[in-house]
Write a protein that holds these residues in place. Structure first.
Motif, PDB file in Angstrom:
ATOM      1  N   LEU A 279      -9.651   2.524  -3.521  1.00  0.00           N
ATOM      2  CA  LEU A 279      -8.327   2.862  -4.043  1.00  0.00           C
ATOM      3  C   LEU A 279      -8.376   3.320  -5.496  1.00  0.00           C
ATOM      4  N   ASN A 280      -9.582   3.488  -6.032  1.00  0.00           N
ATOM      5  CA  ASN A 280      -9.706   3.844  -7.441  1.00  0.00           C
ATOM      6  C   ASN A 280     -10.635   5.030  -7.682  1.00  0.00           C
ATOM      7  N   THR A 281     -10.840   5.863  -6.671  1.00  0.00           N
ATOM      8  CA  THR A 281     -11.671   7.045  -6.863  1.00  0.00           C
ATOM      9  C   THR A 281     -10.899   8.087  -7.670  1.00  0.00           C
ATOM     10  N   PRO A 282     -11.585   9.097  -8.243  1.00  0.00           N
ATOM     11  CA  PRO A 282     -10.887  10.113  -9.029  1.00  0.00           C
ATOM     12  C   PRO A 282      -9.826  10.876  -8.240  1.00  0.00           C
ATOM     13  N   SER A 283     -10.009  11.034  -6.928  1.00  0.00           N
ATOM     14  CA  SER A 283      -9.023  11.766  -6.134  1.00  0.00           C
ATOM     15  C   SER A 283      -7.916  10.861  -5.599  1.00  0.00           C
ATOM     16  N   ILE A 284      -8.225   9.586  -5.378  1.00  0.00           N
ATOM     17  CA  ILE A 284      -7.272   8.671  -4.742  1.00  0.00           C
ATOM     18  C   ILE A 284      -6.549   7.792  -5.767  1.00  0.00           C
ATOM     19  N   GLY A 285      -7.261   7.356  -6.799  1.00  0.00           N
ATOM     20  CA  GLY A 285      -6.680   6.446  -7.773  1.00  0.00           C
ATOM     21  C   GLY A 285      -5.365   6.914  -8.374  1.00  0.00           C
ATOM     22  N   PRO A 286      -5.257   8.169  -8.848  1.00  0.00           N
ATOM     23  CA  PRO A 286      -3.992   8.624  -9.435  1.00  0.00           C
ATOM     24  C   PRO A 286      -2.829   8.579  -8.443  1.00  0.00           C
ATOM     25  N   ILE A 287      -3.113   8.855  -7.175  1.00  0.00           N
ATOM     26  CA  ILE A 287      -2.059   8.808  -6.161  1.00  0.00           C
ATOM     27  C   ILE A 287      -1.569   7.375  -5.978  1.00  0.00           C
ATOM     28  N   VAL A 288      -2.506   6.439  -5.828  1.00  0.00           N
ATOM     29  CA  VAL A 288      -2.147   5.041  -5.590  1.00  0.00           C
ATOM     30  C   VAL A 288      -1.399   4.465  -6.790  1.00  0.00           C
ATOM     31  N   ARG A 289      -1.847   4.786  -7.994  1.00  0.00           N
ATOM     32  CA  ARG A 289      -1.192   4.246  -9.183  1.00  0.00           C
ATOM     33  C   ARG A 289       0.226   4.764  -9.369  1.00  0.00           C
ATOM     34  N   ALA A 290       0.530   5.916  -8.789  1.00  0.00           N
ATOM     35  CA  ALA A 290       1.875   6.479  -8.895  1.00  0.00           C
ATOM     36  C   ALA A 290       2.810   5.979  -7.787  1.00  0.00           C
ATOM     37  N   MET A 291       2.272   5.276  -6.810  1.00  0.00           N
ATOM     38  CA  MET A 291       3.088   4.788  -5.691  1.00  0.00           C
ATOM     39  C   MET A 291       3.836   3.513  -6.063  1.00  0.00           C
ATOM     40  N   PRO A 292       5.062   3.301  -5.533  1.00  0.00           N
ATOM     41  CA  PRO A 292       5.747   2.024  -5.716  1.00  0.00           C
ATOM     42  C   PRO A 292       4.916   0.890  -5.121  1.00  0.00           C
ATOM     43  N   LEU A 293       5.022  -0.306  -5.684  1.00  0.00           N
ATOM     44  CA  LEU A 293       4.209  -1.435  -5.234  1.00  0.00           C
ATOM     45  C   LEU A 293       4.371  -1.692  -3.741  1.00  0.00           C
ATOM     46  N   GLY A 294       5.588  -1.532  -3.239  1.00  0.00           N
ATOM     47  CA  GLY A 294       5.813  -1.747  -1.811  1.00  0.00           C
ATOM     48  C   GLY A 294       5.018  -0.782  -0.947  1.00  0.00           C
ATOM     49  N   GLU A 295       4.884   0.463  -1.411  1.00  0.00           N
ATOM     50  CA  GLU A 295       4.116   1.454  -0.671  1.00  0.00           C
ATOM     51  C   GLU A 295       2.620   1.150  -0.744  1.00  0.00           C
ATOM     52  N   VAL A 296       2.170   0.628  -1.890  1.00  0.00           N
ATOM     53  CA  VAL A 296       0.771   0.244  -2.006  1.00  0.00           C
ATOM     54  C   VAL A 296       0.459  -0.898  -1.047  1.00  0.00           C
ATOM     55  N   ASP A 297       1.364  -1.863  -0.956  1.00  0.00           N
ATOM     56  CA  ASP A 297       1.172  -2.964  -0.010  1.00  0.00           C
ATOM     57  C   ASP A 297       1.120  -2.444   1.426  1.00  0.00           C
ATOM     58  N   LYS A 298       1.972  -1.465   1.718  1.00  0.00           N
ATOM     59  CA  LYS A 298       1.985  -0.872   3.053  1.00  0.00           C
ATOM     60  C   LYS A 298       0.658  -0.159   3.327  1.00  0.00           C
ATOM     61  N   LEU A 299       0.147   0.544   2.323  1.00  0.00           N
ATOM     62  CA  LEU A 299      -1.137   1.229   2.462  1.00  0.00           C
ATOM     63  C   LEU A 299      -2.248   0.228   2.757  1.00  0.00           C
ATOM     64  N   LYS A 300      -2.276  -0.877   2.022  1.00  0.00           N
ATOM     65  CA  LYS A 300      -3.313  -1.876   2.232  1.00  0.00           C
ATOM     66  C   LYS A 300      -3.228  -2.487   3.625  1.00  0.00           C
ATOM     67  N   LYS A 301      -2.006  -2.722   4.087  1.00  0.00           N
ATOM     68  CA  LYS A 301      -1.847  -3.275   5.438  1.00  0.00           C
ATOM     69  C   LYS A 301      -2.366  -2.297   6.485  1.00  0.00           C
ATOM     70  N   ARG A 302      -2.051  -1.018   6.317  1.00  0.00           N
ATOM     71  CA  ARG A 302      -2.532  -0.010   7.264  1.00  0.00           C
ATOM     72  C   ARG A 302      -4.061   0.045   7.260  1.00  0.00           C
ATOM     73  N   LEU A 303      -4.651  -0.075   6.080  1.00  0.00           N
ATOM     74  CA  LEU A 303      -6.112  -0.045   5.996  1.00  0.00           C
ATOM     75  C   LEU A 303      -6.733  -1.285   6.635  1.00  0.00           C
ATOM     76  N   ARG A 304      -6.123  -2.436   6.414  1.00  0.00           N
ATOM     77  CA  ARG A 304      -6.628  -3.660   7.055  1.00  0.00           C
ATOM     78  C   ARG A 304      -6.588  -3.533   8.573  1.00  0.00           C
ATOM     79  N   ASP A 305      -5.526  -2.925   9.078  1.00  0.00           N
ATOM     80  CA  ASP A 305      -5.396  -2.753  10.531  1.00  0.00           C
ATOM     81  C   ASP A 305      -6.386  -1.726  11.059  1.00  0.00           C
ATOM     82  N   ARG A 306      -6.738  -0.755  10.222  1.00  0.00           N
ATOM     83  CA  ARG A 306      -7.604   0.347  10.651  1.00  0.00           C
ATOM     84  C   ARG A 306      -9.078  -0.029  10.663  1.00  0.00           C
ATOM     85  N   LEU A 307      -9.515  -0.797   9.671  1.00  0.00           N
ATOM     86  CA  LEU A 307     -10.930  -1.061   9.469  1.00  0.00           C
ATOM     87  C   LEU A 307     -11.388  -2.295  10.239  1.00  0.00           C
ATOM     88  N   ALA A 308     -12.467  -2.127  10.988  1.00  0.00           N
ATOM     89  CA  ALA A 308     -13.007  -3.250  11.768  1.00  0.00           C
ATOM     90  C   ALA A 308     -13.675  -4.253  10.834  1.00  0.00           C
TER      91      ALA A 308
END
Length: 262
Positions: free
Chosen positions: A211-240
Motif C-alpha cells: 500500500l506504499n509503492t510509488p504508484s499505489i501509495g499516493p492513491i491510498v493516502r488520498a482515500m477516506p479512511l473508510g475506503e482504505v478499510d474497505k480496500l484492506k478487507k477486500r485484499l484480506r478476502d482475496r489473498l490466500a
C-alpha cells in the motif's frame, strides 16, 4: 491536471518494495540468458544495484557498469559490496554514456516500461554491444496481471480508483518486446515468461509494503479512511492465507534476448 509520475529515487525504499521481487525474477532471467564468464556487462537502469549485485554473484563478469538517471538510487548502489567491482554512473537509457561496442552483454531489468522511447533504449543497448554480444531485458507484465502489486491495483480499480502505469507500460507486452528487438536489427530473438513467488509473514507485512509503492501509495493516502478499510478487507478476502498466517502469491515477467549482428 498533470498525471502523477512513478519515480524511484530512494534506493532503500526500492529495496523494500521491489528488491526481493527483482532478484527472484532476475535469478530465472540469468538462468535463461546463460552467459559465459568473463564478459563485460552494462546494467541499463541499474537503480539501486539489486540486479547488478546478482550479475556479479552469478555470472563472474570481467566488469559491470551500472547506469541510471537517479543519483539517489545510485548512492544506494554504491553502498553495496558489489561496488568494489561494479562502476555506477548517472546516465540516460536513450543516450548511453559509452562508446560503440564497449560491452559483451547489455541488460535492462524491470526498466523498459520507464524509458520514454523504448525503441531508442533498445537501439542504444545494441549500439554499445560488440558483434555477437547479447541484448536482453525482463519486465513485469503490466497489462497481463503480472505486476507484483497487481492484487492491490485490481482492488483499487474495483473501488473506482484510477491506476497510474509507467509511461511506456505497453513495452512490457511480450509481443511488443519481440518487435522492439527485431526492429533494432537484433538477431536470434527469443522471448519467455518468468513466474516467481514471494511469501509475506502476514497481512500486515504485505500491506505495509503493497500500500506504499510509488504508484499505489499516493492513491491510498488520498482515500477516506473508510475506503482504505474497505480496500484492506477486500485484499484480506482475496489473498490466500496459510495455517501460519502467511501470504504467498505469484508475479510474472516477460523476458526477451537476442544477439547483435554488426
Amino acid at each position: 491536471m498533470t498525471e502523477p509520475q512513478i519515480r524511484f529515487d530512494d534506493g532503500a525504499a526500492y529495496e523494500r518494495i521491489m528488491g526481493v521481487w527483482s532478484q527472484l525474477a532476475g535469478e530465472q532471467f540469468l538462468d535463461w540468458l546463460a552467459p559465459a564468464a568473463d564478459q563485460r556487462w552494462v546494467d541499463v537502469g541499474c537503480g539501486n544495484g539489486a540486479f547488478t549485485e546478482l550479475i556479479v554473484r552469478r555470472c563472474a563478469p570481467a566488469g559491470v557498469d551500472g547506469v541510471d538517471p537517479s543519483e539517489g538510487q545510485l548512492a544506494f548502489a554504491r553502498t553495496r559490496p558489489v561496488s568494489r567491482i561494479a562502476r555506477f554512473k548517472q546516465g540516460d537509457a536513450m543516450a548511453l554514456p559509452y562508446d560503440d561496442k564497449s560491452f559483451d552483454v547489455a541488460v535492462m531489468a524491470l526498466v523498459i516500461f520507464f524509458v520514454p522511447d523504448p525503441a531508442k533504449g533498445v537501439t542504444e543497448m545494441a549500439r554499445v554491444v560488440r558483434a555477437g554480444g547479447s541484448v536482453a531485458a525482463y519486465a513485469w507484465d503490466m497489462f497481463g496481471g503480472g505486476f507484483p502489486w497487481d492484487p492491490v491495483q485490481s482492488e483499487l480499480r474495483a473501488l473506482g480508483e484510477k491506476i497510474v502505469y509507467p509511461p511506456s507500460a505497453d513495452a512490457s507486452r511480450i509481443n511488443t518486446m519481440h518487435q522492439l528487438w527485431t526492429s533494432a536489427g537484433i538477431a536470434d530473438v527469443e522471448t519467455r515468461e518468468i513466474t516467481v513467488q514471494r511469501t509475506f509473514q502476514d497481512f500486515d507485512e504485505f500491506a505495509s509494503i503493497g500500500l506504499n509503492t510509488p504508484s499505489i501509495g499516493p492513491i491510498v493516502r488520498a482515500m477516506p479512511l473508510g475506503e482504505v478499510d474497505k480496500l484492506k478487507k477486500r485484499l484480506r478476502d482475496r489473498l490466500a492465507v496459510d495455517a501460519n498466517g502467511r501470504i504467498t502469491y505469484s508475479a510474472r515477467a516477460n523476458a526477451v534476448k537476442g544477439r547483435v549482428e554488426k
